[in-house]
Design a protein around this motif. Structure first.
Motif, short mmCIF file in Angstrom:
data_model
loop_
_atom_site.label_atom_id
_atom_site.label_comp_id
_atom_site.label_asym_id
_atom_site.label_seq_id
_atom_site.Cartn_x
_atom_site.Cartn_y
_atom_site.Cartn_z
N THR A 151 0.70 -1.21 0.02
CA THR A 151 -0.20 0.07 -0.10
C THR A 151 0.94 1.27 0.12
N PRO A 152 0.28 2.40 -0.36
CA PRO A 152 1.25 3.57 -0.52
C PRO A 152 1.74 3.97 1.15
N ALA A 153 0.73 3.64 2.13
CA ALA A 153 1.20 3.88 3.29
C ALA A 153 2.33 2.96 3.91
N GLY A 154 2.16 1.81 3.42
CA GLY A 154 3.47 0.74 3.59
C GLY A 154 4.53 1.06 3.12
N VAL A 155 4.52 1.59 1.76
CA VAL A 155 5.74 1.97 0.99
C VAL A 155 6.51 3.32 1.69
N LEU A 156 5.45 4.16 1.86
CA LEU A 156 6.01 5.64 2.43
C LEU A 156 6.68 5.19 3.80
N LEU A 157 6.13 4.16 4.77
CA LEU A 157 6.61 4.01 6.09
C LEU A 157 7.76 3.05 5.99
N THR A 158 7.77 2.18 5.06
CA THR A 158 9.24 1.55 4.67
C THR A 158 10.36 2.49 4.25
N VAL A 159 9.92 3.53 3.50
CA VAL A 159 11.19 4.43 3.17
C VAL A 159 11.56 5.13 4.43
#
Length: 413
Positions: free
Chosen positions: A245-253
């Motif tokens: 998810t976009p939130a998951g990608v952002l949180l990972t970065v």
């Protein structure tokens, strides 16, 4: 209670946590008059320019002092009428060091003890490089070849296979690198500590002094990468749990960047632990605490010196590796045309051996310099914080600093 350790060359007393039994630096002796009583300063002192430093012979001959560094002023070295230049029994002057002096000291150690240093680095580099060649030849799968006009699906498949091959080789390669770092750190730390005192050292001397500390050093060598991996895992795990998810990608970065910052901070904070473990006979956890204590208040300076050294070593490695890579492409795979078009070689024996020779030469130069910078940074921090230069001068037999302690007596003397 004073817990500042004295100079602890390999085989001498531990440092932190030990007080009365740790040898302390001897202050320069006062001259005696004809009656045997200590001489008093005269009311009429000679001008500063007429002061002449001692040139009495030490254990290995005369000890000519170098010129003092511009702008240096250590409080415990100054007299009321002039600054005596620092003694230099070995590869560095015994005073707080500048960046250039640290790098020069590392290079000077390589020049002064090149037989011992190259004997260590060449042996370790050849063994680790042979292991790496075998990994590349037999464990890493060859990515599929693309046609002259690949489809997007084929290009994506080739990229995925290349990434998989890189990940497969990463584990064994990192293990080999850790082993090489472990051995060279153990032996070169001893060589550099002797070079600071101006004493000769052979490969057998270095091995005999490093051998009792190898189990602790191995534990430290494995602990720091595991600590870094744990920090990175904690940083990226929340984002990975959220999926693509976009939130998951952002949180990972964001988590990955934060974890990277913490990793760098910890690695600099513990960067002097290897020297503390080897030269002060510390345990693993005690050496980490010792490093944190020495780095405190000087994190940015040490970070800058280590970063500069890393960049210089990277450039040196590239300058050496590029000609061997060009020759390897010309001798194997698609030739120089493959190098220009970006064709991935199939890791034939000729390619692997030629690039391996370049890697061995580069490692033989960069290993001792990077290890030398690490040890000299440790010595520099102790000079700045604990007046270690007085202990070093005493251990080196510089006149006016007292007799060397029994633990500082060089083997065979």
């Amino acid at each position: 209670m004073n817990d500042t350790p004295g100079w602890a060359s390999p085989g001498s007393s531990p440092s932190d946590g030990q007080g009365a039994d740790v040898p302390r630096p001897a202050e320069p002796a006062e001259p005696a008059d004809a009656t045997g009583s200590p001489a008093k300063w005269s009311d009429h002192q000679p001008p500063a320019g007429h002061w002449s430093p001692p040139t009495a012979p030490g254990p290995s001959g005369p000890v000519p002092p170098p010129a003092p560094a511009p702008g240096w002023g250590g409080g415990h070295h100054q007299s009321g009428w002039g600054r005596p230049p620092a003694a230099k029994p070995g590869v560095i002057p015994l005073r707080p060091l500048g960046v250039g002096e640290i790098l020069d000291g590392a290079v000077s150690t390589l020049r002064a003890h090149w037989r011992t240093v190259l004997g260590i680095t060449l042996t370790v580099s050849v063994i680790t490089q042979i292991g790496d060649i075998l990994v590349q030849r037999y464990l890493v799968p060859v990515p599929p070849k693309l046609g002259p006009d690949p489809t997007p699906e084929e290009a994506l498949s080739q990229s995925v296979e290349s990434l998989k091959a890189s990940l497969i080789s990463l584990g064994p390669t990192m293990l080999l690198t850790l082993i090489g770092t472990f051995v060279t750190t153990a032996l070169l730390t001893i060589v550099i500590s002797r070079a600071v005192l101006g004493r000769p050292v052979t490969l057998s001397d270095a091995w005999n002094e490093a051998r009792p500390r190898l189990p602790q050093l191995l534990g430290l060598t494995l602990l720091l990468p595991l600590l870094s991996a744990a920090v990175m895992a904690v940083g990226v795990l929340p984002g990975l749990l959220l999926g693509g998810t976009p939130a998951g990608v952002l949180l990972t970065v964001v988590g990955g960047i934060a974890a990277l910052v913490v990793m760098v901070w910890l690695l600099i904070r513990f960067s002097l632990s290897y020297s503390a473990l080897m030269l002060e006979r510390q345990g693993v956890m005690a050496s980490l605490r010792r490093s944190a204590k020495l780095v405190q208040g000087a994190w940015w300076r040490i970070f800058g010196i280590i970063t500069l050294t890393t960049l210089v070593m990277f450039l040196v490695s590239m300058i050496i590796a590029i000609p061997f890579t060009v020759i390897a492409f010309a001798a194997d795979g698609e030739g120089l045309g493959g190098l220009l078009t970006g064709t991935t070689p199939e890791f034939g024996w000729a390619f692997l051996i030629i690039t391996g020779v370049g890697a061995v030469i580069a490692a033989s130069i960069t290993y001792p310099i990077s290890s030398g910078v690490s040890v000299l940074l440790y010595i520099d921090q102790r000079i700045r914080r604990e007046a270690l230069d007085l202990d070093l001068a005493r251990a080196a037999g510089v006149p006016g600093y007292g007799a060397p302690a029994p633990g500082d007596t060089p083997p065979g003397s």
